[in-house]
Design a protein around this motif. Structure first.
Motif, PDB file in Angstrom:
ATOM      1  N   LEU A 188     -50.661 -20.923  -3.783  1.00 53.66           N
ATOM      2  CA  LEU A 188     -51.807 -20.644  -3.259  1.00 53.66           C
ATOM      3  C   LEU A 188     -52.114 -18.652  -4.224  1.00 53.66           C
ATOM      4  N   LYS A 198     -53.158 -18.630  -7.332  1.00 50.41           N
ATOM      5  CA  LYS A 198     -54.770 -18.698  -7.291  1.00 50.41           C
ATOM      6  C   LYS A 198     -55.145 -17.185  -6.513  1.00 50.41           C
ATOM      7  N   VAL A 199     -54.965 -16.913  -6.079  1.00 46.67           N
ATOM      8  CA  VAL A 199     -56.057 -15.296  -5.448  1.00 46.67           C
ATOM      9  C   VAL A 199     -55.288 -13.887  -6.585  1.00 46.67           C
ATOM     10  N   ASN A 213     -53.546 -12.295 -10.712  1.00 44.72           N
ATOM     11  CA  ASN A 213     -54.320 -12.555 -12.046  1.00 44.72           C
ATOM     12  C   ASN A 213     -53.191 -11.552 -12.230  1.00 44.72           C
ATOM     13  N   ASN A 257     -57.330 -10.402  -7.559  1.00 42.59           N
ATOM     14  CA  ASN A 257     -57.877 -10.950  -7.767  1.00 42.59           C
ATOM     15  C   ASN A 257     -59.420 -11.654  -6.839  1.00 42.59           C
ATOM     16  N   SER A 295     -63.393 -17.213  -5.975  1.00 42.35           N
ATOM     17  CA  SER A 295     -63.471 -18.543  -4.951  1.00 42.35           C
ATOM     18  C   SER A 295     -62.295 -19.384  -5.571  1.00 42.35           C
ATOM     19  N   VAL A 296     -61.400 -19.553  -4.662  1.00 40.77           N
ATOM     20  CA  VAL A 296     -60.627 -20.066  -4.438  1.00 40.77           C
ATOM     21  C   VAL A 296     -60.073 -21.597  -3.342  1.00 40.77           C
ATOM     22  N   GLU A 297     -60.066 -22.739  -3.955  1.00 36.81           N
ATOM     23  CA  GLU A 297     -59.308 -24.294  -3.110  1.00 36.81           C
ATOM     24  C   GLU A 297     -58.325 -24.140  -3.413  1.00 36.81           C
ATOM     25  N   HIS A 298     -58.015 -24.588  -2.124  1.00 39.94           N
ATOM     26  CA  HIS A 298     -55.916 -24.794  -2.091  1.00 39.94           C
ATOM     27  C   HIS A 298     -56.181 -26.133  -0.968  1.00 39.94           C
ATOM     28  N   LEU A 324     -63.132 -12.491  -1.162  1.00 43.29           N
ATOM     29  CA  LEU A 324     -62.338 -13.734  -1.230  1.00 43.29           C
ATOM     30  C   LEU A 324     -62.968 -14.764  -0.227  1.00 43.29           C
ATOM     31  N   ALA A 349     -62.251 -18.807   0.568  1.00 43.19           N
ATOM     32  CA  ALA A 349     -61.175 -19.804   0.268  1.00 43.19           C
ATOM     33  C   ALA A 349     -61.597 -20.779   0.924  1.00 43.19           C
TER      34      ALA A 349
END
Length: 372
Positions: free
Chosen positions: A52, A55-56, A58, A79, A82-85, A111, A113
């Motif tokens: 995770l 993902k957020v 960089n 960064n 849009s994040v999916e986890h 963010l 998420a």
């Protein structure tokens, strides 16, 4: 950014170290992670947490040795976007969310998420709890706006999970210092009794028993019942209760309990759970302070990262987790807090002894957020 890294031993306070490392830009090496265990190394839920973070951010560099007992983490830039986890179901979404709440204001792009997994379990703070106590804490520090939201789309109880949570947070260039020294008296109590894949009557029984305790103290009590059906109810049965006491000065103190996960012993009676949860809330009110015990470290972090000005927050007794967090803040940001213990006088009904935490913020400025 080429600062020398910090080294730690063992698997405790894993999230604290990685979150503070990400914010301070200092790299971290953690060794002897459960090295004496029959099953050594990083657990699945920790690996999921690392993914995770990846993902957020960089450009983070993460290295784990063969057995998983040594972890090296060099943080990249936050960064966001849009994040999916899919969170590992060994821990609830709250485990991952607590860290995201700390990082979200400092992203480059706001963010958004979507986290899937267990929304309510007996170990971690549930999403309901974070929504009703952690978000108000962040608002005090000026993290607010239309894009600030946390909602339960689907509930998922342990062990099966199947829940879904959406969290969005605006970015801030700086965090404003606060003076939260007087929590004020309790003016009302709100709560949510939720039940999934059990009779909706369970939630009513929870409300009934919790009110039986709390009505002796205050008339303004409202506990919603939330019964999610069908596709929104996840994969496992369960029920639970989240209670929040709000003070005159807008502090929120929370307590919660969830039923035992399916297959881990007999489920509690809703009456007992409701009563115990109400007792827990009274305990939290007794401890008092402007921030409840589950959000102490969040408040202390935001104080640390505030502008170069004095912040003061009155807390109840510090939890062991918070004490360790203060040590880590000293390691990563070289910030020490001034701690004044305030003992209540005999005649005042002010609960337990309080701690006034004072610090000067590091003047942390969100380098990721470009000036428009």
């Amino acid at each position: 950014m080429a600062s020398q890294g910090l080294a730690y031993d063992g698997c405790n306070f894993f999230r604290q170290r990685l979150v503070l490392s990400t914010l301070s830009g200092k790299r971290v090496k953690i060794k002897n992670i459960r090295s004496k265990d029959d099953n050594p190394g990083v657990r699945d839920f920790e690996a999921s947490f690392i993914r995770l973070l990846d993902k957020v951010t960089n450009g983070s560099r993460i290295e784990i040795n063969q057995t998983g007992t040594v972890l090296f983490y060099q943080p990249g830039l936050l960064n966001g976007g849009s994040v999916e986890h899919d969170c590992n179901t060994q821990r609830s979404v709250g485990y991952y969310l607590e860290a995201l709440l700390m990082l979200a204001p400092f992203m480059k792009i706001p963010l958004k998420a979507t986290l899937r997994g267990v929304t309510n379990d007996p170990i971690d703070p549930t999403v309901d709890m974070l929504k009703s106590t952690a978000l108000p804490v962040m608002k005090k520090f000026g993290i607010d706006g239309e894009g600030f939201d946390l909602k339960v789309v689907k509930r998922g109880m342990a062990p099966g999970g199947g829940g879904e949570v959406f969290f969005s947070c605006p970015v801030r260039r700086t965090i404003r210092p606060v003076q939260l020294t007087d929590p004020g008296k309790i003016k009302r109590i709100r709560g949510v009794a939720y039940s999934v894949r059990v009779s909706p009557q369970m939630a009513n029984r929870l409300v009934e028993s919790a009110r039986g305790v709390l009505n002796q103290f205050i008339p303004d009590i409202y506990i919603y019942t939330d019964h999610m059906k069908g596709a929104h109810s996840g994969k496992s049965p369960g029920f639970g209760l989240t209670l929040v006491a709000e003070t005159l000065n807008g502090s929120f103190l929370g307590a919660e309990m969830s039923s035992t996960p399916q297959g881990q012993g007999a489920p509690p009676l809703p009456e007992d759970l409701g009563r115990n949860c109400a007792m827990l809330l009274l305990e939290e009110v007794y401890r008092g302070g402007c921030v409840d015990s589950s959000n102490q470290s969040l408040a202390l972090l935001l104080m640390t990262l505030g502008q170069q000005d004095v912040s003061k927050v009155l807390l109840g007794p510090l939890s062991p987790y918070t004490i360790e967090f203060l040590r880590h803040i000293r390691d990563f940001f070289q910030i020490m807090f001034k701690i004044d213990v305030q003992k209540p006088s005999e005649d005042e009904r002010k609960g337990g002894e309080k701690v006034l935490m004072t610090c000067v913020g590091v003047g942390y400025s969100n380098i990721n957020k470009t000036l428009k």
